[in-house]
Design a protein around this motif. Sequence first.
Motif, PDB file in Angstrom:
ATOM      1  N   LEU A   1     -45.308   8.702 -33.062  1.00  0.00           N
ATOM      2  CA  LEU A   1     -46.309   7.787 -33.611  1.00  0.00           C
ATOM      3  C   LEU A   1     -46.249   6.426 -32.913  1.00  0.00           C
ATOM      4  N   ASP A   2     -45.032   5.916 -32.714  1.00  0.00           N
ATOM      5  CA  ASP A   2     -44.879   4.605 -32.082  1.00  0.00           C
ATOM      6  C   ASP A   2     -45.412   4.598 -30.658  1.00  0.00           C
ATOM      7  N   ARG A   3     -45.141   5.668 -29.923  1.00  0.00           N
ATOM      8  CA  ARG A   3     -45.594   5.715 -28.526  1.00  0.00           C
ATOM      9  C   ARG A   3     -47.107   5.862 -28.431  1.00  0.00           C
ATOM     10  N   PHE A   4     -47.719   6.542 -29.407  1.00  0.00           N
ATOM     11  CA  PHE A   4     -49.181   6.607 -29.389  1.00  0.00           C
ATOM     12  C   PHE A   4     -49.779   5.245 -29.737  1.00  0.00           C
ATOM     13  N   ALA A   5     -49.089   4.479 -30.570  1.00  0.00           N
ATOM     14  CA  ALA A   5     -49.545   3.120 -30.853  1.00  0.00           C
ATOM     15  C   ALA A   5     -49.574   2.282 -29.573  1.00  0.00           C
ATOM     16  N   ARG A   6     -48.612   2.510 -28.680  1.00  0.00           N
ATOM     17  CA  ARG A   6     -48.627   1.810 -27.393  1.00  0.00           C
ATOM     18  C   ARG A   6     -49.815   2.249 -26.558  1.00  0.00           C
ATOM     19  N   THR A   7     -50.137   3.545 -26.606  1.00  0.00           N
ATOM     20  CA  THR A   7     -51.296   4.048 -25.864  1.00  0.00           C
ATOM     21  C   THR A   7     -52.571   3.333 -26.292  1.00  0.00           C
ATOM     22  N   LEU A   8     -52.710   3.114 -27.596  1.00  0.00           N
ATOM     23  CA  LEU A   8     -53.901   2.444 -28.125  1.00  0.00           C
ATOM     24  C   LEU A   8     -53.770   0.925 -28.112  1.00  0.00           C
ATOM     25  N   ASN A   9     -52.622   0.432 -27.636  1.00  0.00           N
ATOM     26  CA  ASN A   9     -52.370  -1.014 -27.587  1.00  0.00           C
ATOM     27  C   ASN A   9     -52.427  -1.640 -28.989  1.00  0.00           C
ATOM     28  N   ILE A  10     -51.904  -0.897 -29.962  1.00  0.00           N
ATOM     29  CA  ILE A  10     -51.873  -1.359 -31.343  1.00  0.00           C
ATOM     30  C   ILE A  10     -50.694  -2.322 -31.527  1.00  0.00           C
ATOM     31  N   SER A  11     -50.869  -3.296 -32.378  1.00  0.00           N
ATOM     32  CA  SER A  11     -49.830  -4.295 -32.622  1.00  0.00           C
ATOM     33  C   SER A  11     -48.551  -3.654 -33.170  1.00  0.00           C
TER      34      SER A  11
ATOM     35  N   GLY B   1     -45.236  17.520 -26.682  1.00  0.00           N
ATOM     36  CA  GLY B   1     -46.493  18.101 -26.206  1.00  0.00           C
ATOM     37  C   GLY B   1     -47.696  17.572 -26.966  1.00  0.00           C
ATOM     38  N   ILE B   2     -47.526  17.339 -28.271  1.00  0.00           N
ATOM     39  CA  ILE B   2     -48.607  16.762 -29.069  1.00  0.00           C
ATOM     40  C   ILE B   2     -48.931  15.365 -28.581  1.00  0.00           C
ATOM     41  N   LEU B   3     -47.890  14.585 -28.280  1.00  0.00           N
ATOM     42  CA  LEU B   3     -48.104  13.232 -27.775  1.00  0.00           C
ATOM     43  C   LEU B   3     -48.820  13.260 -26.439  1.00  0.00           C
ATOM     44  N   ALA B   4     -48.394  14.140 -25.544  1.00  0.00           N
ATOM     45  CA  ALA B   4     -49.058  14.239 -24.239  1.00  0.00           C
ATOM     46  C   ALA B   4     -50.521  14.630 -24.398  1.00  0.00           C
ATOM     47  N   SER B   5     -50.802  15.532 -25.336  1.00  0.00           N
ATOM     48  CA  SER B   5     -52.171  15.990 -25.568  1.00  0.00           C
ATOM     49  C   SER B   5     -53.066  14.877 -26.098  1.00  0.00           C
ATOM     50  N   ILE B   6     -52.569  14.140 -27.103  1.00  0.00           N
ATOM     51  CA  ILE B   6     -53.420  13.095 -27.695  1.00  0.00           C
ATOM     52  C   ILE B   6     -53.529  11.887 -26.765  1.00  0.00           C
ATOM     53  N   ASP B   7     -52.507  11.650 -25.938  1.00  0.00           N
ATOM     54  CA  ASP B   7     -52.625  10.600 -24.919  1.00  0.00           C
ATOM     55  C   ASP B   7     -53.736  10.944 -23.932  1.00  0.00           C
TER      56      ASP B   7
ATOM     57  N   ALA C   1     -45.139  -3.057 -37.963  1.00  0.00           N
ATOM     58  CA  ALA C   1     -44.536  -1.894 -37.323  1.00  0.00           C
ATOM     59  C   ALA C   1     -45.660  -1.029 -36.770  1.00  0.00           C
ATOM     60  N   PRO C   2     -45.479  -0.427 -35.603  1.00  0.00           N
ATOM     61  CA  PRO C   2     -46.563   0.386 -35.024  1.00  0.00           C
ATOM     62  C   PRO C   2     -46.933   1.572 -35.893  1.00  0.00           C
ATOM     63  N   GLY C   3     -45.922   2.231 -36.502  1.00  0.00           N
ATOM     64  CA  GLY C   3     -46.226   3.374 -37.359  1.00  0.00           C
ATOM     65  C   GLY C   3     -47.057   2.987 -38.568  1.00  0.00           C
ATOM     66  N   TYR C   4     -46.760   1.824 -39.140  1.00  0.00           N
ATOM     67  CA  TYR C   4     -47.548   1.339 -40.278  1.00  0.00           C
ATOM     68  C   TYR C   4     -48.994   1.086 -39.865  1.00  0.00           C
ATOM     69  N   ASN C   5     -49.188   0.505 -38.692  1.00  0.00           N
ATOM     70  CA  ASN C   5     -50.544   0.215 -38.225  1.00  0.00           C
ATOM     71  C   ASN C   5     -51.305   1.490 -37.871  1.00  0.00           C
ATOM     72  N   ILE C   6     -50.603   2.503 -37.376  1.00  0.00           N
ATOM     73  CA  ILE C   6     -51.217   3.819 -37.175  1.00  0.00           C
ATOM     74  C   ILE C   6     -51.695   4.368 -38.520  1.00  0.00           C
ATOM     75  N   GLU C   7     -50.851   4.255 -39.551  1.00  0.00           N
ATOM     76  CA  GLU C   7     -51.191   4.754 -40.883  1.00  0.00           C
ATOM     77  C   GLU C   7     -52.448   4.089 -41.418  1.00  0.00           C
ATOM     78  N   GLN C   8     -52.551   2.766 -41.271  1.00  0.00           N
ATOM     79  CA  GLN C   8     -53.722   2.059 -41.791  1.00  0.00           C
ATOM     80  C   GLN C   8     -54.985   2.449 -41.034  1.00  0.00           C
ATOM     81  N   LEU C   9     -54.864   2.606 -39.711  1.00  0.00           N
ATOM     82  CA  LEU C   9     -56.033   2.995 -38.912  1.00  0.00           C
ATOM     83  C   LEU C   9     -56.456   4.425 -39.237  1.00  0.00           C
ATOM     84  N   ALA C  10     -55.493   5.294 -39.513  1.00  0.00           N
ATOM     85  CA  ALA C  10     -55.799   6.697 -39.826  1.00  0.00           C
ATOM     86  C   ALA C  10     -56.628   6.833 -41.097  1.00  0.00           C
ATOM     87  N   LYS C  11     -56.484   5.890 -42.023  1.00  0.00           N
ATOM     88  CA  LYS C  11     -57.251   5.940 -43.265  1.00  0.00           C
ATOM     89  C   LYS C  11     -58.754   5.813 -43.018  1.00  0.00           C
ATOM     90  N   LYS C  12     -59.134   5.279 -41.859  1.00  0.00           N
ATOM     91  CA  LYS C  12     -60.546   5.118 -41.517  1.00  0.00           C
ATOM     92  C   LYS C  12     -61.092   6.303 -40.727  1.00  0.00           C
TER      93      LYS C  12
END
Length: 378
Positions: free
Chosen positions: A156-166, A201-207, A170-181
């Motif tokens: 989750l944290d590394r995907f937050a870096r992909t999206l340049n999320i703050s 593999g999931i991370l590579a796929s979604i990246d 915490a990156p995981g918390y911000n992923i959670e809030q964005l996922a609600k939308k």
Amino acid sequence: MLALGLEGSANKLGVGIIEHPEGYPKVRAKIHANIRHTFVSPPGTGFLPKDTALHHREWVVKLVKQALKESGIKWRDLDCICYTRGPGMGAPLQSVAVVARMLSMLWNKPLIGEITGADNPVVLYVSGGNTQVIAYAEQRYRIFGEALDIAVGNCLDRFARTLNISNDPAPGYNIEQLAKKGTQLVDLPYAVKGMDCSFSGILASIDALAAQHLSPTSIPISASSAASPTPTSKPTQPSRTSTPSANTSASTPIPITPADLCFSLQETVFSMLVETTERAMSHVGSSQVLMVGGVGCNERLQEMMGIMARDRGGSVYGTDERFCIDNGIMIAHAGLLAFGEGVRRTGDGRNGEGVVEVENAGVTQRFRTDEVDIRWRD
């Protein structure tokens, strides 16, 4: 008995003070202080050990003073000092261990080195560094399943870096809030192998999907036609309704958004965790799940785990960021349990369970959950 706990195995520095009153465990433990300070790196980056260690060295004494002040506890009243021996990042662990040794010598208090880690539940331990399904048996926590590569929190944290999320808070918390939308479920690999999971593999796929469909020149594409770069098997998801736009038609695809990708990533990896946890519950005959670790306070994961547990006539025990995310209380509590067991067995806490001499109070980056003897449990 009172204990001061210091936790600094990653980018969060925690200091806690806990009391086990006379009559514990029949009388509940009392938390006097539980404070935390986080090293926050710039968006799109992770935290390096050297920078994290510098942060811990700058803040740890300040937090100890703050914890004593907020709690009204005098250092003379403390029975022991507890710190994280491992696992974790070497330099941050060492920075906190130095302070723990210093306080032990300065205040002449026993030093307890701890490993981070309901009636007898199956425990889902999910964080940035660990993904394990464990249960207690014969004075050890036994691992039934775990991540074969990266931890779910790291995914989750590394995907937050992909999206340049703050990274704040915490990156995981911000992923959670964005996922609600998010409203579209994108097909991603589903990698459960027996009792174990794989997330790289999931991370590579979604990246790859993010690079393909979120660039300024990308063509809008619907979730149903978004091909994952790797073969997939569709997960069985707990029900969640999507509400597409009222003027949507099959000939007008809806663009995939960052929120959709965050939503899809969470739904997929959390379904994997629910599946392996349910299998462990069936194996040990338990109806209870305890969720710990930073990812354990994710409300969507708690919701999905709750659906599964209720279907089995069971229950889920979760908490919020105060006790799921790295904190000093968990170290103080575990250390005080070990210290109290030493007092009970020998009458002298200084020679009891978990007590280490200052000169031997080191750290280790690699320590498996099932290597630790749990002497204070039957």
